[in-house]
Structures are given as C-alpha cells and as structure tokens.
Scaffold this motif. Structure first.
Motif, short mmCIF file in Angstrom:
data_model
loop_
_atom_site.label_atom_id
_atom_site.label_comp_id
_atom_site.label_asym_id
_atom_site.label_seq_id
_atom_site.Cartn_x
_atom_site.Cartn_y
_atom_site.Cartn_z
N THR A 192 -3.82 5.79 3.84
CA THR A 192 -2.38 5.72 3.54
C THR A 192 -1.89 6.83 2.61
OG1 THR A 192 -2.82 4.21 1.69
CG2 THR A 192 -2.36 3.22 3.85
N GLU A 193 -2.77 7.72 2.20
CA GLU A 193 -2.34 8.77 1.28
C GLU A 193 -3.11 10.06 1.50
OE1 GLU A 193 -3.58 8.38 -2.88
OE2 GLU A 193 -4.91 6.73 -2.32
N ASP A 194 -2.42 11.18 1.31
CA ASP A 194 -3.11 12.47 1.26
C ASP A 194 -3.78 12.59 -0.11
OD1 ASP A 194 -1.99 13.00 3.71
OD2 ASP A 194 -0.32 14.18 2.90
N ARG B 205 -4.38 12.52 5.05
CA ARG B 205 -4.78 11.11 5.14
C ARG B 205 -5.56 10.89 6.44
NH1 ARG B 205 0.86 8.43 4.57
NH2 ARG B 205 1.01 10.25 3.20
N ALA C 3 -9.10 7.79 3.21
CA ALA C 3 -7.87 7.28 2.60
C ALA C 3 -6.83 7.16 3.71
CB ALA C 3 -7.39 8.23 1.51
N ARG D 237 -6.15 1.24 -4.34
CA ARG D 237 -5.91 2.36 -3.42
C ARG D 237 -6.87 2.21 -2.24
NH1 ARG D 237 -6.63 7.58 -6.94
NH2 ARG D 237 -5.79 8.58 -5.07
#
Length: 524
Positions: free
Chosen positions: A398-400, A410, A396, A93
């Motif tokens: 690419t993601e919440d 994000r 991060a 991740r």
C-alpha cells in the motif's frame, strides 16, 4: 502451421521479455547486473549449481553497484542496517510475503508462507499467547527439566575416557524436546537417544537446503509427493528427507487429533451427567488450550478451513524445525567461542556466581537476563549465528518506500539479509571476532546495539518464538557452563563460520559439528 508459428513466437516472446525487463520494467532504473535483471537463471546458477553461493554474489553486487541492487528481475536487495526497520515494519504498516519466494518452505498452508497481511494475522492470533513472555516463564520448569537431562548426560561422560559429545546435536535434542512438549503435550525425548537423534538435525538441514530447489521449481513439491519414496530417495535425497519429516509430523497431527476428539467426547459425557446444577457446563464450553496443537484446533479462533490436517502438518513442520535448529545453532556457536576464550568463560562464571552460588544451583530466566555479561554473550552468539541466512523478501502493498534518492514502487519485493546487518563492520568493528565487551561498552555509551540483532527478523512477521529462544539461551548457557568443564575436540571456528547459504547457513564441507570432551565439573 501451428508448429512453425510457435517457432516464431517463442523467440519473439523471449526478446520481448528481455526488452521489457531491461527498459520498461518498474525496476529498470535500479542498478545491478543486466543478466540478473533479465533472468532468474542468474540466481539459479549460484543457488543450485554453485550450491548456496548467491549470498556472496549479492555481496559482490553491492560492492560494485552500491547499497541498493536489483538482484532478480522483480526483486531488490538493500545493504544498509539502518533501513532494515523500513523493510520489516510493524503491523501498523502492511508487509506481505513475496509470492515468488514462499515455495521455498515446502509448506504451502503454513503461517510462514502466508502472503496476505490479514490472513497472516488470523493464523498467528491463536499462537501469540503461547509465545508471550508470560507464557514462556510458565514453561520454564519444562525447559529446566530438559536442561537437567542434558546435564545428566554430560555428567555421565566424565567417567569415560575421551568421550566426545556433539554439542550441536545435544542442543538440537534439547530444543526439540522442549518444542515438541509445548506443541503436542508430549516430548519426543531426543535427549534420551545415544546420539541425541542426530538424524533429526541432519534431516532438518537437508530439508532446508532443498528449499532453493523448490523456490526455482515450485511444482517439484507436488511431483515429489506423487513419486514412490524409494525412487525419490534415489533421485533427490533432500526432497525425500523433507517428505519424511512431513509424514512424521502428519502422524503426530493425526494422533493429536484423535486425542482431542476423545477428550471432547469425554467432556460431552461429563456435561450430560451434570444436570443437577444449572451452571454446571459453564466451565466446559471453551476449555483453555493446553498445547500449541490445541490452539491450532480451536474453533472459536479459527474457521474450519484453517483446521485441516494438511495445514496442521505444515504448521507443525515449521514449528518443530524453527523451534529446534535456530536456537541450537546459537548455543553451539556460543559454546565454541566460550571454550576458545578462557578469560571470557572465567568472567562469565564469576558473574553467574552472584545468582548461582554453587555449580548445581539454579537461577530463573528473569534473574539471568539481568546479568550484563551473560546478556552480552547471548547477543554476541546471536550475532555470529546469523539466524536465517537466506534473504526473506517483504512487499509493501500500500505504500512506496523511499531509500535515499530511490523510490521503490509499492508491490516490489525487497529484502535485507541478516548476515550483512550483523556483520556490518561500521556497527560491529572486527565483526568476525567474538567480543562480548562490545555490548558492555555500547551500553556504557547509551547505545542500543541490540536493535541490529535481526536473527529473528522484525516487524509483524518477526519470529513467533523469540521469547522461547531467549529463555532457552539464557538458561542453557548459565546452567551448563556454571557446572561443567568442557574442552573442544577437533573443532574450530570454521565449523560454525558461514560458507554456504542453505537457509540456516552451512559451514565448511566435511564439518563434524561442534564437539567437546567433558573434563569434569567446576570446583567453585
């Protein structure tokens, strides 16, 4: 006309920024002081005017606003040890550094300031094998040799009347001699210095303390480099110390580059001479790196732009500072608490006898890490030395992230300070006390308390030297305390307890470190 227009535009810009940050910013719905949401001057006041007190203001914010707080206009801080692994997640991740924070280190091209996930992986790849557990085991003779040198110094103090040793300086010299040997193939030999090269320890701490200034005023690094050294030393002694360290590392880098070039030329001559055998050159195409510096210069792993002198200087500075001070501080904390707790020390020695039957016996890292009480002492020392006390934000991209009912957009910098995790009373009751038994009891219950030791952070950006640190901790504690009777000299817990956040954490003003007198050697 332009001047008057500027007079109108400036206040409009300020008002517009305030309105946006309070009501329209993606973090506008998160709790926290309005002033902290509006301006970085809030943090500036506690970091610089109050000298490293922002950590305690963040703690106060959490007490008032809850476990998630907006601590600057663009950044969140979370105080929940169970959420730590989400922020500092593994390589599967993506986690990146916060661009507004990396100036703190004063090393713009080092791995620790690399923002992008892929770029960081590229820079870290050549060094991973050096810090694997297998490689550190192979380095063990070097670690033991330096522990032996420290032991000789301690033994020499027995004959002196009230000879006082700065244990924290001695441990810094030990770790420094190990990391310089590993980095450059040549030890700095600080263990041979009468005061264990105390100036190096002071320099690292001073340079680290200057990081907050660099973070708030990133241009200061370029200004400092362009200023005459005598003037910089007068205006900003900490910045001057940082540049002195950089010059020292740069000189070492130049020397190592010259050595590598000479070695390459010798190999080319040898290869030219070997013409009688068709495969004579097979073993010379890509000679295995002998030192970390060799790996950083490996053209098969890094492109030319990653092997510049500036980058070697920056990487070397981080390696030497991180590879010396953090582990040395943990050793100093463990030493203080062992010498304050005769029952704990006696129990440790009783366990050590099983693998070290005499005071001058030796034991391997593998043997020592199998000892549960020694392991408990190491863990408790790591917990109470905190690691880096300044928050280390992650992004991060690419993601919440979801924390309870909160959705963290994000791209938002989020951090969790190691001190708050390792001093959490719900996980470590009576967190200020040095209590190795808490680890023994947790193990008996099947609990993994060690997952809350975050001195090295976690995830894809975890400290590269974690295995080396553990090896140094186990081997030093065992071999020094199995052999020597020490007594604290004008030292107490306040000499290691966190008072100010100066990146590594600073004790009370005026502290003279962890000092001890060598009373003799153990009889059993």
């Amino acid at each position: 006309m332009d001047f008057y227009l500027l007079l109108w535009l400036c206040p409009l810009y300020i008002v517009g920024t305030i309105v946006y940050r309070l009501f329209l910013h993606p973090l506008s719905g998160f709790p926290g002081p309005k002033l902290a949401a509006v301006t970085h001057l809030y943090e500036f006041y506690f970091n610089l005017v109050q000298d490293g007190m922002f950590i305690w203001e963040v703690e106060r914010m959490h007490a008032q606003y809850g476990p998630v707080v907006r601590i600057t206009p663009h950044e969140l801080h979370i105080k929940d040890a169970h959420f730590y692994d989400e922020i500092y997640a593994p390589a599967s991740r993506k986690r990146e550094k916060y661009s507004g924070f990396v100036a703190h280190f004063g090393t713009p091209s080092s791995m620790v300031t690399t923002i992008q996930h892929e770029h960081h992986r590229l820079r870290r790849a050549p060094l991973n094998s050096f810090f694997s557990k297998r490689s550190v085991v192979q380095l063990e003779p070097v670690i033991r040799e330096n522990i032996g040198k420290l032991a000789d110094r301690l033994a020499a103090e027995i004959q002196k009347d009230e000879g006082v040793i700065r244990l924290d300086a001695a441990f810094t010299a030990l770790t420094m001699d190990v990391i310089t040997h590993y980095s450059y193939g040549k030890s700095y030999r600080y263990l041979d210095e009468p005061d264990f090269k105390l100036a190096w320890k002071d320099a690292v701490l001073a340079a680290s303390a200057n990081g907050a200034m660099l973070r708030h005023f990133p241009a200061m690094l370029a200004v400092s480099k362009s200023m005459p050294h005598w003037l910089l030393k007068k205006l900003d002694p900490q910045a001057a110390v940082l540049l002195e360290i950089q010059h020292m590392v740069r000189s070492q880098s130049v020397e190592s580059l010259q050595r590598l070039q000479a070695k390459k030329e010798d190999n080319e001559k040898t290869n030219t001479a070997k013409t009688t055998n068709n495969d004579a050159n097979d073993n010379n195409d890509d000679e295995q790196a002998k030192s970390i510096f060799d790996a950083l210069n490996n053209p098969s792993m890094l492109p030319p732009e990653e092997r510049t002198l500036d980058r070697l200087q920056d990487e070397g500075q981080i390696l030497l500072a991180a590879g010396s001070e953090t582990t040395a501080k943990t050793l100093a904390v463990i030493s203080l608490h062992l010498l304050r707790s005769p029952a704990v020390l006696a129990r440790l020695r009783e366990e050590l006898i099983s693998v070290m039957p005499t005071p001058i016996s030796t034991a391997s890292w593998v043997e020592l890490e199998a000892l549960p009480y020694l392991t408990a002492i190491i863990n408790e020392g790591l917990r109470l030395s905190y690691g880096v006390t300044t928050r280390l934000p992650r992004v991060a991209p690419t993601e919440d992230l979801q924390y309870k009912e909160w959705i963290i957009p994000r791209g938002t910098p989020v951090s969790e300070t190691s001190y708050f995790v390792q001093m959490d009373p719900t996980i470590f009751p009576n967190p200020d006390s040095f209590d190795p038994d808490r680890w023994i009891q947790a193990a008996a219950r099947g609990e993994r308390l060690d997952r809350f030791i975050v001195s090295f952070t976690k995830g894809s950006r975890q400290c590269l030297g974690i295995n080396l640190a553990y090896a140094e901790l186990y081997l030093t504690v065992a071999h020094i305390f199995r052999r020597f009777e020490l007594e604290l000299f004008e030292t107490d817990v306040d000499d290691v307890r966190l008072v100010r956040d100066r990146f590594f954490g600073a004790p009370r003003d005026g502290s003279k470190g962890v000092r001890a007198i060598v009373r003799g050697e153990t009889l059993l």
